[in-house]
Design an enzyme around this catalytic site. Structure first.
Site, short mmCIF file in Angstrom:
data_model
loop_
_atom_site.label_atom_id
_atom_site.label_comp_id
_atom_site.label_asym_id
_atom_site.label_seq_id
_atom_site.Cartn_x
_atom_site.Cartn_y
_atom_site.Cartn_z
CB THR A 209 19.51 3.24 22.66
OG1 THR A 209 20.59 3.51 23.54
CG2 THR A 209 19.52 1.77 22.25
NE ARG A 210 25.65 8.32 20.56
CZ ARG A 210 25.66 9.26 21.49
NH1 ARG A 210 24.55 9.89 21.83
NH2 ARG A 210 26.78 9.56 22.11
CG HIS A 214 22.96 1.35 32.34
ND1 HIS A 214 23.78 0.25 32.36
CD2 HIS A 214 23.64 2.32 31.65
CE1 HIS A 214 24.92 0.54 31.75
NE2 HIS A 214 24.86 1.79 31.30
CG HIS A 217 18.47 3.47 29.23
ND1 HIS A 217 19.63 3.30 29.95
CD2 HIS A 217 18.63 4.62 28.52
CE1 HIS A 217 20.46 4.29 29.68
NE2 HIS A 217 19.88 5.10 28.82
NE ARG A 303 17.13 17.13 30.30
CZ ARG A 303 18.38 17.52 30.19
NH1 ARG A 303 19.30 16.71 29.67
NH2 ARG A 303 18.76 18.72 30.60
#
Length: 581
Positions: A209-210, A214, A217, A303
């Site tokens: 992740t970058r 929340h 996720h 996605r």
């Protein structure tokens, strides 16, 4: 029969996964040898690494980029660009190159060694140069990113800010780059593998992740881990990400808060010093290899993995599931299992998160976009608990307090005589007329007399001038102020560098004052254009030195078509629409 065949295929894939990542190529020398090489490095040609190069070097030295043993030479580079493979056939999707300027490359004797240093001059490694070559960066952009559209941040970096010469060769590591933040969360691949062994973790699913994470996720990662019977490694990129992203200090604080909401001993957090290219499918394949090197057995691919958004044509650069398809095609040789997962969405009528593929027409789907989240933070409006955790909201509100006005830079660029300085002054007057926010003006001529005194008009000096303007503007923005800049700024690369500096703290608004050259010449009271055409002035922008027209500025105004007042009103109206004025 199909189910049995699928189970056999799955078992075959599992058998291909080496325990805790397989062979790791750590390039650091033993302590005594490293100390001797450090002393020797003082006599070598010196190269100061930029942020991307520094991130790449760290992952080369600690084995994160295994099996690479240095920066790519020509044979490896050509095959990686065109086929996603090293010269020996090994799968590797991203060119890892050391770019330098022509003068530095020309100064190197054959077989030279060079000291690779951080910005403080600390030697981190020595490169033995085995190859010096000029890449075709347009071809590299087309193959690696699938486009030459500079709206793509990886393409803009490659075409506008990458040196024209690549150096290839083997590395010898002296010491790791220094990190003074979140030291307990920074692990080398070897350290993380050892941690997994000590805690008895043998099936580990990694999540890239970058962005802040929340509830969606959390649900996605928990379900993915449960699906494959694995523990979870949350490994965010904290090197260079996409311009405008939330700073990594805030993000890591959010991740630590989120970690408390996972089942005990099911998830851990470790930071990855990766300079992302936002390369979509190729980047996803690269991320999977890196996670294998860090000891993960599985990797979540969601996605639009590592997608940079839309191009100038308004269309996404990559199909949302291109990355999943590419990884599936190479899973047998990756050495890590892929866990494709759809986006998670909140169904209000069920009060739960669902995979997007399980949503029915009766479901009441709710979502909050990144833009909407920023609006709510700015206004102080409530952020619902179904979207994120209160602890995460608290951290984001500390970083973006309610009703605090975001700093921004208005960066006017155009030919001499285009009217950019006059327009900048008109916009300044309008802003001061209607508000009380502090505004700093960095006019091209004034900057040349003070901040950039002593610089000439070579390309290097012009770039240095814009970098200085960008740095000062970024400091103004960081403190919530408005910076108005009005240099010619003829080169796209330097403008992009200024944008990157400012966007670390706020908004960057590029305004191309697109007044035609013939109008600018007609307005020229100082006779500069006439002198340039007569050959009395060399390197004059628009005559014998290029002006690289901005491809996608936030605004474009032509002062031959609009009065100064009308053009200023257009700028201010745009600022109002963006809630900046």
């Amino acid at each position: 029969m199909k189910a049995v065949a699928a189970e056999i295929a799955s078992a075959e894939l599992d058998a291909l996964i080496p325990p805790h990542g397989g062979v790791l190529r750590d390039l650091y020398l033993p302590t005594t040898e490293a100390a001797a090489l450090k002393r020797h490095s003082a006599s070598l040609p010196q190269w100061t690494l930029n942020q991307r190069q520094l991130c790449d070097l760290e992952l080369l030295l600690n084995g994160g980029f295994s099996p690479l043993q240095g920066f790519l030479g020509r044979a490896d580079y050509d095959r990686v660009v065109k086929e996603m493979r090293l010269a020996d056939g090994t799968l590797w999707p991203m060119p890892i190159t050391l770019d330098v300027d022509e003068a530095f490359a020309a100064s190197l004797p054959e077989g030279a060694q060079i000291s690779l240093n951080d910005v403080q001059g600390t030697p981190l490694a020595v490169l033995t140069v085995e190859d010096v070559y000029f890449p075709d960066r347009i071809a590299e952009a087309r193959f690696v990113f699938g486009t030459t559209d500079r709206t793509h941040p990886g393409v803009a970096e490659l075409l506008d800010r990458t040196g024209p010469v690549y150096l290839g060769g083997r590395l010898q590591g002296i010491q790791p780059p220094a990190h003074y933040d979140f030291a307990a969360l920074r692990h080398s691949p070897r350290q993380l593998r050892d941690w997994f062994r000590q805690h008895g973790w043998d099936r580990i699913v990694a999540f890239q992740t970058r962005n802040p994470m929340h509830r969606a996720h959390r649900e996605l990662t928990l379900r993915a881990a449960e699906q494959v019977g694995a523990k979870l490694l949350i490994q965010p990129s904290v090197g260079r990400t996409k311009p405008g992203d939330v700073d990594h200090y805030t993000r890591v604080r959010c991740y630590r808060a989120l970690l408390e909401n996972y089942p005990r001993d099911r998830a851990t957090l470790s930071l990855l010093p990766l300079a992302m290219r936002m390369g979509g499918p190729r980047e996803a394949l690269w991320h999977a290899i890196i996670r294998k090197n860090y000891g993960a057995s599985h990797f979540i691919v969601g996605r639009d993995h590592a997608g940079p958004g839309k191009g100038t044509d308004g269309k996404p650069f990559y199909d949302p599931y291109d990355a999943q398809r590419l990884l599936a095609a190479h899973e047998h040789e990756l050495g890590i299992r892929i866990v494709p997962f759809p986006a998670m969405v909140y169904a209000a009528n069920r009060d739960t998160y669902l995979p997007q593929t399980e949503v029915s027409s009766q479901d009441d789907i709710r979502d909050i976009s990144g833009t909407e989240l920023r609006r709510r933070l700015h206004s102080g409006e409530a952020i619902p608990e179904w979207f994120t955790f209160p602890e995460v909201v608290d951290i984001l509100r500390e970083r973006h307090p309610a009703n605090a006005r975001q700093g921004y830079t208005l960066f006017f660029t155009g030919l001499s005589g285009s009217g950019k300085s006059t327009l900048a002054q008109a916009v300044l007057a309008r802003l001061l007329e209607t508000g009380s926010r502090p505004v700093t003006v960095l006019d091209g001529d004034e900057v040349r007399r003070h901040l950039s005194k002593g610089l000439g008009f070579s390309r290097e000096d012009r770039d240095a001038n814009i970098t200085r303007i960008g740095y000062v503007a970024s400091e103004v923005v960081r403190h919530g102020g408005i910076a108005i800049c009005a240099p010619i700024a003829p080169y796209a690369g330097a403008r992009a560098d200024a944008r990157q500096l400012v966007q670390a703290h706020g908004r960057f608004v590029e305004i191309h004052v697109s007044t035609p050259l013939e109008v600018c010449e007609a307005r020229d009271r100082k006779g500069l254009y006439a002198a340039a055409r007569a050959g009395k002035i060399k390197g004059f922008t628009g005559i014998d030195d290029p002006y690289e027209v901005p491809s996608s500025p936030e605004l474009r105004v032509d002062t031959s078509q609009l009065s100064v007042g009308e053009a200023a009103e257009r700028v201010v109206e745009w600022l109002r629409e963006q809630a900046l004025a």
